[in-house]
Each structure stands twice: as C-alpha cells, then as structure tokens.
Design an enzyme around this catalytic site. Structure first.
Site, short mmCIF file in Angstrom:
data_model
loop_
_atom_site.label_atom_id
_atom_site.label_comp_id
_atom_site.label_asym_id
_atom_site.label_seq_id
_atom_site.Cartn_x
_atom_site.Cartn_y
_atom_site.Cartn_z
N GLU A 1 0.78 -1.23 0.00
CA GLU A 1 0.00 0.00 0.00
C GLU A 1 0.82 1.28 0.00
O GLU A 1 0.35 2.32 -0.48
CB GLU A 1 -0.97 -0.03 1.18
CG GLU A 1 -2.05 -1.06 0.94
CD GLU A 1 -2.90 -1.34 2.15
OE1 GLU A 1 -4.06 -0.90 2.17
OE2 GLU A 1 -2.42 -1.99 3.09
N MET A 2 2.03 1.24 0.51
CA MET A 2 2.87 2.44 0.45
C MET A 2 2.97 3.04 -0.95
O MET A 2 2.89 4.26 -1.11
CB MET A 2 4.26 2.14 1.01
CG MET A 2 5.24 3.30 0.93
SD MET A 2 6.07 3.46 -0.68
CE MET A 2 7.21 2.09 -0.63
#
Length: 929
Positions: A891-892
């Site tokens: 998700e980063m």
C-alpha cells in the site's frame, strides 16, 4: 426456431466442427463449448484485452467478435496453443522471470497480443511494444506495465536466438535463499499458460445442477420499495427460484451484515446494511438488491430478472458530502442520531497532540489555509465480482468467492443468514485482483441466500457494468487544512478537519476515518496538532477498502499543502520537507514513535535524481509543452489498526512441509510470501522451495490469519510462519544439534504438527516491548501500528499548454519496506501502485453511474498513460518485529504518488488544482486564474 452456424475451424492446430449461435461471441464459444478457459472474459466490450486470441494471424478481442464473423477454416490460436506448464513458450518464460504478471487474469491476453507482435516484428523496440499493446486495448491493473515490456523484449531476444531460456527449476542453487531473491512465485507457471482457474473458470466445472443467479437491482440512488412483484418472472423458462428477503427472514436470519464500525463515538451499531432490501424498506444507493433470480442459464436468469416489477417511491438524493451536511439535508437514516448536530454524520475522530496550535499559527510568519477534495476512485479490477456456493461433504453451506478475509466474511454474514458460524464455510477462489474492495462482502451473502433457498449449487457473476456500479469505491475526503511556519521555514502547528463521504453504510469506516489523523503530516516534526474527522452517510456508492485505505486522501491534502507552504516560505519543496522531517525520537500524530527513521537517508538518496529531473525539465520545456517536477512523501502502516494477530500452522511430511494459513492472495504474491518466509526459517533442515506445500484461505482447513489487508500479511502471517517453523525445528533438533527425519519423528512419537501465533508487537515511547493498542477515543493518541513503510515519490510531467493534457514521463520511487522477501513481488507492487497513483491523479473517477460504468469512462490507465521509465530505489532498514527484518509493501506505493504528480503539474504551468482528478479542463481553468 433457433438457427445455428456450423463451421470447421482449426483451434490450436486441431480441426474442430463448431455449431454455435451466429450472434454468440467467440470468447464464450472458446470457453463454454471448446472448454478452453485460458481465454478470460473481463469487460465484455473490447476495452481490456483479457480475451485476446489470434485469428488468422491477427489479434482479436474475442469478447466482441460474433461467431457469424469468424471465417470458415479460420486458424484460431489461444493461450493453450502457445505452451504448457512443462513446455513454456519464450513469452511465458519471460513473463515469469520478469514478474510480468501479478494476479494473472490479464496475462493470457498480453501473451497472445505479444505473440502476434513478435510474429510480425521479431525485433521491436520498447516503444513498438507499448504502441502495439495500446493499439490492441490490452490492459493491466496490477503491474504498472514496465515488467510486461521487459518480458516481451527478452522473449524476442530468445526467439531471435540471442538468449537462452534459463531452466526455472534450476534458478535456485542448493543452499541459496529464496528470501531476498527474484525467485518466481509458484503459481506463475500456471498463470502464463492459462491453466490457473479463476472463479469464472472454476464455475464451468461445477455439477450440472448448478443455477445461475442474477440480482434484481433497481436503478435508483434513493427510493422506498413499495412493492416487489415476482409473479410473472417466476413462470419464465428455466427459473427455479426467485429469492427475496422473506427467504432469509424465514430462516430466522436478521437480513443484516455485521459492519465493523468499532468506534465509541459512532451513533450506529454497524448493522444497517441490508442483505436484500424488503418491501417497505429503502434503497439507499444505486445497485441495491431487492431479489435474486436463480435459473438454469445466465440468459434465462437475466430475462427473468428484467421481468421482476419493482414499484418505487423516489426520495431526495445526496451525492456529495457538502450536500449531506447541510442543515436542511434529507436524512439517509431517520433512526441514526447525528454527531455534533451535523446532518448525516454518524462518527467522528478527534486528534489532539501537544498544545492547541491556533495561536502559534495565527502568529506564524507564513500561513497556509486551503480546502482539498479527493475523488471516489474506482478499483477497476479486470475480473468482475463472481463466486459460487454449495453444500460440502459435511453439510456446511460453502461459499467460494474473491474474499480476501475468509474468516471475517464468515462472521459478518452468518447471523444475517440465520446460520451458526460452524455451518458456514468460506474459501477464496483464485482471483483476478481486488485492491481491497473484497474486504467487504459483496456477493457472499447473496450467493449463500440462494443456496439456502434452493438447496442447489449457485453461481453468480456480474458483468463489467454491474461490477463497476455495484461494488465499493474509495471514500472521498473533503479536507480543510491550516498550517503555520516560522520565518526559518519550520512548521509551528497545524489544524485539520476532514469530512469522509462513506456512502450509505458505516462498514469499515472507523479505520478509514482514523487515517485522516494518523497520517496527517506524518512525515514531519509537528509538536502541536488539532484535528477532527467526521464520517457521513450519502446516497452515492458505498465506500469500502481500497489500497492504502485513507492515505491517498490524506496525503493529497497535506502533501499538496506542504508544497504550497514551501512556496510561501520561499523554499524549494524538497528542502522544505527535509527541514521539517521527523527525526529519531519524534512522534507521529498518534503520539507514537516510529520503529525506524529512514526518511533523512532517503532524501539524501533521492536528491541527485531530483536535481537532475529539475535540470531536465528546464532544458526540455517549450512554450507548447511545459515540463515540471513534483515531490511527495508517504508513510503507511503494516498491520491492522490496534491489536492485531495471526495464526499459521505447519506440518512435517515425508515429502516436506505443509503450511496452513489464510494469507489470501489477490495478486500480491501470497504464495511466494509464504514460501520465501518458511524457506528462510527452515534453512537448518535444507527444505527446498518446491517441498513447501500451501493450504491457504479455507475456513475448514486453515487457521485464522486475518485479512489480506493493511499490508499486514508479510509481517503478521510471516511472523506466525516463523514461530511455527521455530517450534517444528525445536522438536526435530537432536541433542547434538542435528535434525530428525520425518520417519524418526514418527518412530519416536514426536508430533509433526505445530501452531504459530503472533500479535502485533512494538517498542513504546519508553523503549519497552508491548502489543499494539487502539487509539484513545478523545485524543486519537495510542500505539496503533507496529511497523510502517516509507516512500518518497518523484514525478516528472509534461503539460500541453493549449490543451491541458498531462503526460507523466518518468517516475522515481525511493522506498523503505524493510528487508525484502522477494524483489519481483516488491517491484511489481511498487510499479503497480505508482500506476494507480497516476490514474488517481489525472484520470480515474466515479461520479455519474450512468456515465462512469465502463473501464474507459472511469479512466483506467492503459500502457501509454504510464511511463516506461519507472525507477525504484530500495532502502532496506531492518524492522525489529518483522520476519527477518521485513515490513509490508503493497500500500505504500499508492500513498502519495498522485500528490507528486499534482505538485509536478503546478511546477510545470503554475496551475494548482486542489480536487482530484486533475483533468485538462481543471488545469486550463487554473492556468487562467
């Protein structure tokens, strides 16, 4: 009288006489009549290319080609005719070794299109490949495309005789680590050969008693259901049953889904989501189900669904959070109390850190006060929502779907159906991506209700239009931000109010609303913060989880504001960020110290790239096309908010080991995540990767490892795997330090099965080891996360000054996700996240359901929308409480790339757009201002 066309065609070199409806599409004939399910069906309208086959040497999107248009004696080549798992074509081999696939749903289509290209042009350039794939509308939502081009170029070299295909089985030498390598994921060989069965493929192999289910969903945003008339539809050919809410209630179900609100400040209990809307109740969003037709065929089910008559009383509609909060706004739920007297607001999240910053901001030398709005981004998976249900050998109602949290879904729907959890089983199908939407039950309850009502196996598949308008989206945030900086450019305080449009359901809203506080200015040293997030009901599409959940909204506001404040201070955007970075000992907005502080080193690493990018933009800019450079920083968590745990079990066998867990795979690489972690943990006994068998994501066979969400699995399930391996090794170890064999374990009566368990663990601000905690309801302070991921995003754009059209020409990401398990997976996740961030920045939206109901209209990025020049810089700061030093990764990459694009557009043409997406029209309007 139905008339059929009979033709002789050669399919993969084999003559076939095929009898088919002249209007039937070639894709369905290939799949349903020829039983070649390697050809997938996605959009059904020629926009995605997952159905690509080669007909008489030409690439054909088979979902739009009717049988009557196929020539007699046509040569049809499908993925099954290219190669097999034991005899790969060069393209299939190259896609494996370059990571040119993730979920794998689009992979056969890409390989078929690429095969036709290489047949025509054996020596293409990279731009030739990109032009070809764009021309043939071949889309991927996972990879970011660069690895696909890498694969085609390498395959071309093999076919020209300039390169040899390396034996996949020998890629890892004895004693080498899988961990930290580019070892291919185990399922890749099946995905590239079309033999990996997705939900729609598995459905073709169900017993002949299976029924096809079609939900009846009136096209309205808000209405009272006065009457549902199924009488005529029930009598139509093939109809076995039309299921209504009455069938669920007759089974003593509540007809509600457990909604995971989990907030002490919420005024709803989270049970407001109906499974099927009853007569007398309200439809509160487009695509709400009022009945389900179960029939022998899809055609019969759809015809009968169209014949169900629903009498509605239309009600006022709220489609924007600004409308929902007006004092005279209609209420989405009359029975749910307002928060702080704000209309349709059902929850809030205060943020209080340090002193009240108002006075400091008022006196600051530089003040930034702005409003920002993030869009309702659609997930746009190429595999539509699908699944099936039946009774298993023990009489359990079994549902197989795209679930990425099988245990959670079981508990969310069992009470609503009137079933004890022990009587329900959930299994994850092989799936064509999710990006988070399948945290929500979307079809599980509907399929189960049909099985309950009919007693027969039931299959349900939405077409692409239905999939887009009926599944959850990313929640828009309206953000009001105020930040002050002193004369030296140091931030002295900040205020933030964010308003979350969550559609008509509260489900999963609490963690989302939290993110607006947890990540507001998280990369920076800010002692004094005040903020509050409010969550609202509207009648727009209900919003669920989407990759980076809450971070893209928050960083869109704060990373744009940081750029604007830097300009007020007369500072370069990167210099301003560096000056205000969090340093060792600083705390996040939650009051928690970070487990690592890599950002200073990351800025040092990316600065040369930034300086070169600025020089390049200045050199290449013209009056017609301006170039610009933008920067943004994003941080995201690697476990579920607050207390989080996971279980993974291991069993020693004569042939190796078996891992049992629910590390659900939606394309991110759960299989290699498990194998890489276990292989490293079991190195003392020399287990080879192919000796590690996986039993995953089945509530009847595997323990609860939690959801494949919040980038938690590599940390949480990974640590549980390590713990189970440690216990097994301890049992196998002799006194002299050598290890027993399986036969010796059995002979000595030593157990061969061990459970691994892990709770999210961190060091608190005092340096003591503890588990994660919930945030304080009054202040937003606490220890919610054990691990974090860090990214610095550098975008380079070109903007046409006459049209406002923006092209992202290069993208660089410097990321720190801890020690890397598998570089193919991490590279793919990061490039794919960048691609979705570019889409979020300039293309993607979901506003009007009558317009935004196909991939093209929703802004799906194709290969020419994404730069081929994507550079990844990996910095691997070990994490104390991650397996072998790992954090997560998924998700980063989508936390803040869109903010970098927005900042780059401003740098190029001086147009500051504060609401997403940044369309050409908005750019031109901002340029005029």
């Amino acid at each position: 009288m139905q008339k059929y066309h009979v033709k002789t065609v050669r399919v993969n070199g084999i003559p076939n006489r095929v009898i088919a409806d002249p209007e039937e599409k070639l894709a369905k004939i290939i799949r349903n009549q020829l039983k070649l399910t390697g050809t997938k069906i996605g959009c059904d309208c020629g926009q995605c290319g997952v159905c690509n086959v080669i007909v008489d040497g030409k690439v054909v999107r088979s979902c739009i080609v009717p049988w009557k248009s196929v020539a007699e004696d046509a040569e049809i080549l499908t993925i099954e005719g290219i190669g097999t798992p034991t005899k790969l074509h060069a393209l299939q081999w190259a896609f494996i070794v370059h990571g040119g696939l993730q979920c794998g749903f689009c992979t056969p289509g890409f390989i078929m299109a690429s095969k036709a290209l290489l047949d025509e042009n054996p020596s293409p350039t990279r731009e030739d490949v990109r032009d070809w794939l764009q021309k043939h509308w071949t889309a991927c939502r996972c990879t970011g495309y660069k690895q696909i081009v890498d694969s085609v170029m390498d395959a071309a070299a093999v076919l020209r005789g300039e390169k040899e295909m390396e034996d996949l089985a020998k890629m890892l030498k004895p004693g080498d680590s899988v961990w930290g390598s580019r070892y291919p994921r185990p399922n890749a060989v099946y995905k590239v050969t079309g033999t990996w069965d997705f939900g729609d493929d598995a459905a073709t192999k169900l017993p002949e008693e299976v029924l096809f289910a079609v939900p009846v969903c009136p096209e309205t945003h808000h209405a009272k259901v006065k009457k549902i008339d199924i009488a005529a539809a029930e009598k139509m050919p093939g109809v076995a049953k039309i299921v209504t809410a009455g069938d669920i209630l007759a089974n003593k179900g509540t007809n509600r889904i457990r909604g995971q609100v989990g907030s002490p400040t919420a005024t709803t209990d989270g049970w407001e989501r109906r499974m099927i809307v009853e007569e007398g109740d309200k439809i509160r969003q487009w695509g709400e189900c009022v009945a389900i037709v179960c029939a022998a065929t899809e055609k019969q089910a759809r015809e009968a669904a169209a014949a169900v008559k629903v009498e509605l009383e239309e009600l006022p509609v709220l489609l924007h959070v600004k409308d929902a909060m007006k004092p005279d706004a209609p209420k989405v739920y009359d029975e749910i109390e307002e928060i702080d007297g704000i209309r349709n607001c059902f929850n809030k999240r205060p943020l209080i850190k340090g002193n009240d910053p108002k006075a400091a901001i008022d006196k600051a030398a530089h003040i930034l006060e702005e409003e920002f709005y993030s869009s309702r981004q659609p997930h746009l998976t190429l595999e539509t929502d699908c699944g099936f249900g039946y009774y298993d050998e023990e009489g359990r109602l079994t549902v197989q779907t795209k679930s990425i949290c099988v245990y959670r879904h079981l508990l969310m729907i069992s009470r609503g159906l009137g079933l004890a959890p022990s009587k329900l089983r959930v299994i994850q199908n092989n799936m064509g991506a999710s990006f988070g939407y399948k945290v929500a039950p979307t079809n599980e309850h509907l399929i189960a209700a049909c099985v309950l009502a009919t007693g027969r196996p039931v299959y349900m598949r939405l077409n692409m239009k239905e999939h887009i308008v009926r599944t959850p989206k990313r929640s828009p945030f309206l953000m009001k931000i105020r930040i002050g900086a002193n004369e030296n450019g140091k931030i002295v305080g900040a205020e933030h109010t964010w308003y979350v449009d969550h559609g008509p359901y509260s489900e999963s809203s609490q963690d989302l609303t939290n993110k607006g506080g947890q990540f507001f200015l998280a990369p920076y040293h800010v002692d004094d913060l005040r903020g509050c997030g409010y969550t609202f009901f509207t009648n727009h599409r209900w919003c669920g989880a989407f990759r980076a959940y809450g971070a893209p909204q928050t960083y869109w506001g704060c990373e744009t504001a940081i750029d604007m404040l830097a300009e007020k201070c007369g500072m370069d955007p990167l210099d301003f960020r560096e000056k205000n970075l969090i340093r060792p000992g600083d705390t996040f907005p939650s009051g928690q110290k970070s487990e690592v502080y890599p950002l200073q080193a990351m800025i040092t690493r990316i600065r040369p790239y930034y300086n070169i990018a600025k020089k390049r933009a200045a050199a290449l800019s013209t009056a017609e096309v301006k170039r610009g450079v933008g920067i943004a920083i994003g941080i995201y968590n690697s476990n579920d908010d607050g207390p989080d745990d996971a279980t993974s079990n291991i069993e020693l066998t004569r042939d190796g080991v078996i891992l049992y867990n629910t590390w659900e795979d939606h394309g991110q690489g759960a299989d290699i995540g498990c194998v890489g972690t276990a292989h490293e943990a079991l190195k003392p006994i020399g287990i080879r990767p192919e000796q590690i068998k996986l039993v995953l994501s089945d509530t009847a066979k595997a323990p609860n490892s939690g959801a494949a969400a919040a980038s938690r699995c590599q940390v949480m399930v990974g640590m549980a795997i390590v713990e189970s391996c440690r216990k097994l090794l301890d049992a196998m170890r002799r006194d002299d330090g050598t290890y027993r064999t399986y036969d010796e374990m059995i002979a000595e009566g030593i157990p061969t099965f061990y459970e691994g368990y892990w709770k999210a663990t961190l060091r608190n601000n005092e340096g003591e080891v503890q588990h994660c905690t919930d945030m304080d309801g009054a202040t937003g302070q606490g220890y919610p996360f054990a691990n974090h991921m860090f990214g610095i995003f550098l975008a380079e754009v070109a903007v046409e000054t006459k049209t406002g059209k923006t092209t992202v020409e290069k993208f660089t990401l410097c990321g720190d996700v801890g020690k890397i398990n598998n570089f193919l997976v991490v590279d793919g996740q990061q490039m794919g996240g960048i691609a979705q961030g570019i889409g979020l920045a300039i293309k993607e939206d979901f506003v009007d359901v009558k317009t935004h109901n196909n991939l093209l209209a929703c802004g799906l990025p194709y290969i020419k929308d994404i730069p081929d020049d994507i550079q990844l810089i990996h910095m691997e700061t070990p994490r104390e409480f991650g397996p072998f030093g790992a954090a997560g990764t998924g998700e980063m990459p989508l936390s803040a790339p869109h903010a970098a694009v927005g900042n780059a557009i401003y740098n190029a043409v001086g147009a500051r757009v504060k609401d997403l997406p940044i369309t050409p029209e908005k750019i031109l309007a901002a340029m005029k201002k």
